[in-house]
Design a protein around this motif. Structure first.
Motif, PDB file in Angstrom:
ATOM      1  N   GLY A 160       0.819  -1.203   0.000  1.00  0.00           N
ATOM      2  CA  GLY A 160       0.000   0.000   0.000  1.00  0.00           C
ATOM      3  C   GLY A 160       0.855   1.257   0.000  1.00  0.00           C
ATOM      4  N   GLN A 161       1.931   1.247   0.788  1.00  0.00           N
ATOM      5  CA  GLN A 161       2.833   2.405   0.830  1.00  0.00           C
ATOM      6  C   GLN A 161       3.511   2.616  -0.514  1.00  0.00           C
ATOM      7  OE1 GLN A 161       3.066   4.576   3.177  1.00  0.00           O
ATOM      8  NE2 GLN A 161       4.881   5.742   2.573  1.00  0.00           N
ATOM      9  N   ARG A 162       3.930   1.531  -1.151  1.00  0.00           N
ATOM     10  CA  ARG A 162       4.533   1.658  -2.473  1.00  0.00           C
ATOM     11  C   ARG A 162       3.547   2.290  -3.459  1.00  0.00           C
ATOM     12  NH1 ARG A 162       9.606   2.317  -2.538  1.00  0.00           N
ATOM     13  NH2 ARG A 162      10.937   0.506  -2.242  1.00  0.00           N
ATOM     14  N   LEU A 163       2.312   1.820  -3.451  1.00  0.00           N
ATOM     15  CA  LEU A 163       1.332   2.347  -4.394  1.00  0.00           C
ATOM     16  C   LEU A 163       1.020   3.811  -4.120  1.00  0.00           C
ATOM     17  CD1 LEU A 163      -1.161  -0.647  -4.737  1.00  0.00           C
ATOM     18  CD2 LEU A 163       0.578   0.111  -6.375  1.00  0.00           C
ATOM     19  N   CYS A 164       1.108   4.214  -2.854  1.00  0.00           N
ATOM     20  CA  CYS A 164       0.879   5.624  -2.527  1.00  0.00           C
ATOM     21  C   CYS A 164       1.886   6.537  -3.223  1.00  0.00           C
ATOM     22  CB  CYS A 164       0.957   5.844  -1.014  1.00  0.00           C
ATOM     23  SG  CYS A 164      -0.504   5.302  -0.113  1.00  0.00           S
ATOM     24  N   GLN A 165       3.035   6.001  -3.562  1.00  0.00           N
ATOM     25  CA  GLN A 165       4.048   6.810  -4.231  1.00  0.00           C
ATOM     26  C   GLN A 165       3.649   7.191  -5.658  1.00  0.00           C
ATOM     27  OE1 GLN A 165       7.485   4.225  -3.702  1.00  0.00           O
ATOM     28  NE2 GLN A 165       8.139   5.374  -1.895  1.00  0.00           N
ATOM     29  N   TRP A 166       2.597   6.561  -6.165  1.00  0.00           N
ATOM     30  CA  TRP A 166       2.096   6.924  -7.484  1.00  0.00           C
ATOM     31  C   TRP A 166       1.169   8.143  -7.436  1.00  0.00           C
ATOM     32  CZ3 TRP A 166       3.755   5.935 -12.113  1.00  0.00           C
ATOM     33  CH2 TRP A 166       4.430   4.744 -12.385  1.00  0.00           C
ATOM     34  N   ILE A 167       0.741   8.539  -6.264  1.00  0.00           N
ATOM     35  CA  ILE A 167      -0.205   9.665  -6.165  1.00  0.00           C
ATOM     36  C   ILE A 167       0.432  10.917  -6.769  1.00  0.00           C
ATOM     37  CG2 ILE A 167      -1.484  11.155  -4.582  1.00  0.00           C
ATOM     38  CD1 ILE A 167      -1.748   8.745  -2.718  1.00  0.00           C
ATOM     39  N   THR A 168      -0.282  11.525  -7.697  1.00  0.00           N
ATOM     40  CA  THR A 168       0.128  12.685  -8.518  1.00  0.00           C
ATOM     41  C   THR A 168       1.163  12.320  -9.571  1.00  0.00           C
ATOM     42  OG1 THR A 168       2.001  13.561  -7.213  1.00  0.00           O
ATOM     43  CG2 THR A 168      -0.230  14.219  -6.529  1.00  0.00           C
ATOM     44  N   ARG A 169       1.529  11.036  -9.695  1.00  0.00           N
ATOM     45  CA  ARG A 169       2.539  10.620 -10.679  1.00  0.00           C
ATOM     46  C   ARG A 169       2.014   9.562 -11.650  1.00  0.00           C
ATOM     47  NH1 ARG A 169       5.259  11.301  -5.792  1.00  0.00           N
ATOM     48  NH2 ARG A 169       7.053  12.706  -5.884  1.00  0.00           N
ATOM     49  N   ALA A 170       0.802   9.105 -11.478  1.00  0.00           N
ATOM     50  CA  ALA A 170       0.257   8.053 -12.337  1.00  0.00           C
ATOM     51  C   ALA A 170       0.082   8.572 -13.763  1.00  0.00           C
ATOM     52  CB  ALA A 170      -1.067   7.557 -11.780  1.00  0.00           C
ATOM     53  N   PRO A 171      -0.015   7.660 -14.743  1.00  0.00           N
ATOM     54  CA  PRO A 171      -0.111   8.092 -16.142  1.00  0.00           C
ATOM     55  C   PRO A 171      -1.338   8.944 -16.450  1.00  0.00           C
ATOM     56  CG  PRO A 171       0.461   5.767 -16.007  1.00  0.00           C
ATOM     57  CD  PRO A 171       0.111   6.202 -14.626  1.00  0.00           C
ATOM     58  N   THR A 172      -2.445   8.685 -15.776  1.00  0.00           N
ATOM     59  CA  THR A 172      -3.668   9.456 -15.995  1.00  0.00           C
ATOM     60  C   THR A 172      -4.311   9.752 -14.648  1.00  0.00           C
ATOM     61  OG1 THR A 172      -5.140   7.519 -16.117  1.00  0.00           O
ATOM     62  CG2 THR A 172      -4.065   8.215 -18.172  1.00  0.00           C
ATOM     63  N   LEU A 173      -5.243  10.689 -14.658  1.00  0.00           N
ATOM     64  CA  LEU A 173      -5.959  11.021 -13.426  1.00  0.00           C
ATOM     65  C   LEU A 173      -6.752   9.828 -12.929  1.00  0.00           C
ATOM     66  CD1 LEU A 173      -6.772  13.104 -11.308  1.00  0.00           C
ATOM     67  CD2 LEU A 173      -8.584  13.882 -12.844  1.00  0.00           C
ATOM     68  N   ASP A 174      -7.381   9.085 -13.862  1.00  0.00           N
ATOM     69  CA  ASP A 174      -8.131   7.892 -13.470  1.00  0.00           C
ATOM     70  C   ASP A 174      -7.234   6.888 -12.752  1.00  0.00           C
ATOM     71  OD1 ASP A 174     -10.538   8.770 -14.395  1.00  0.00           O
ATOM     72  OD2 ASP A 174     -10.515   7.611 -16.259  1.00  0.00           O
ATOM     73  N   GLU A 175      -6.019   6.708 -13.269  1.00  0.00           N
ATOM     74  CA  GLU A 175      -5.102   5.759 -12.642  1.00  0.00           C
ATOM     75  C   GLU A 175      -4.594   6.270 -11.302  1.00  0.00           C
ATOM     76  OE1 GLU A 175      -4.377   2.539 -13.216  1.00  0.00           O
ATOM     77  OE2 GLU A 175      -6.103   2.941 -14.500  1.00  0.00           O
TER      78      GLU A 175
END
Length: 246
Positions: free
Chosen positions: A16-31
């Protein structure tokens, strides 16, 4: 059983912590929203499992004690869950491996004699099933997309595959619990896991990697180099404001 629940809780917390690192960095807003929601589910699983582990091991530790009060070497998550995100395809590959395992294992937990744990397994299996669909969809999308997306997906799979075996390892603690019928062992699930994952990869036009080595050690507190910074990030607010309440 406390150690086993701690291990499962650590898997969920760290991923869960690893996935939080994608916040504001994911390829799209939906992702960005999708990965945030998946991370939130995982943290919820960790809270339940770690709270129960603290009650069972006699220490009285809370979920916060487990998350924020332990050094790196006391975390017992699999190495797969702590792997750096890499690019989006690597994260998808890691999710593909973990979610197919987690659905299978949580479904087995529903048959535990411990009614509280069985109820958790039923709820968690349904939630992770949605995470699995997300990973399956992106695996096929990237595998059958462009030449570049397929190349990245192949690289992601090759990156994470040596770390998948640890999900199914059975040590003396787990053998004893399994033999007594307290909790199921993940070892017998490996063949079904591989069959299901292979089906997704075939649909994506991809092959199952054939790693020449297998990583292990996470369950006993041995972690990769990048794990220390992840724990520091997780615990940064508690370290800065010890005893703080919100």
């Amino acid at each position: 059983m406390a150690l086993h629940l701690q291990r499962l809780g650590d898997d969920a917390l760290v991923l869960g912590q690893r996935l939080c690192q994608w916040i504001t960095r994911a390829p799209t807003l939906d992702e960005d929203l999708a990965l945030s929601n998946i991370a939130l589910d995982l943290v919820g699983h960790a809270r339940t499992l770690l709270t129960r582990a603290g009650r069972l091991d006699g220490t009285g530790r809370t979920e916060d004690d487990f998350a924020y009060g332990r050094p790196d070497r006391e975390f017992t998550n699999t190495l797969l869950t702590e792997l750096p995100n890499g690019d989006f395809a690597t994260t998808v590959a890691r999710q593909l491996a973990y979610t197919h395992y987690a659905v299978l294992y949580y479904e087995q937990l529903t048959h535990c004699p411990d009614t509280e744990l069985a109820a958790f397994g039923a709820r968690a299996a349904k939630e992770v099933a949605f995470h699995r669909l997300h990973a399956d969809r992106w695996t096929v999308t990237l595998g059958r997309g462009t030449e570049e997306s397929a190349r990245r997906m192949r690289h992601g799979l090759e990156r994470v595959w040596p770390y998948t075996g640890e999900l199914f390892e059975e040590d003396e603690v787990l053998r004893r619990l399994s033999a007594s019928g307290t909790v199921p062992s993940p070892a017998p699930l490996r063949e079904t896991w591989l069959h299901r994952v292979t089906g997704v990869l075939t649909e994506a036009g991809l092959a199952v990697p054939a790693p020449t080595w297998s990583a292990r050690g996470g369950r006993s507190g041995l972690h990769i180099e990048e794990f220390g910074p992840l724990v520091a990030e997780l615990q940064s607010v508690r370290r800065q404001f010890p005893g703080g309440t919100w």
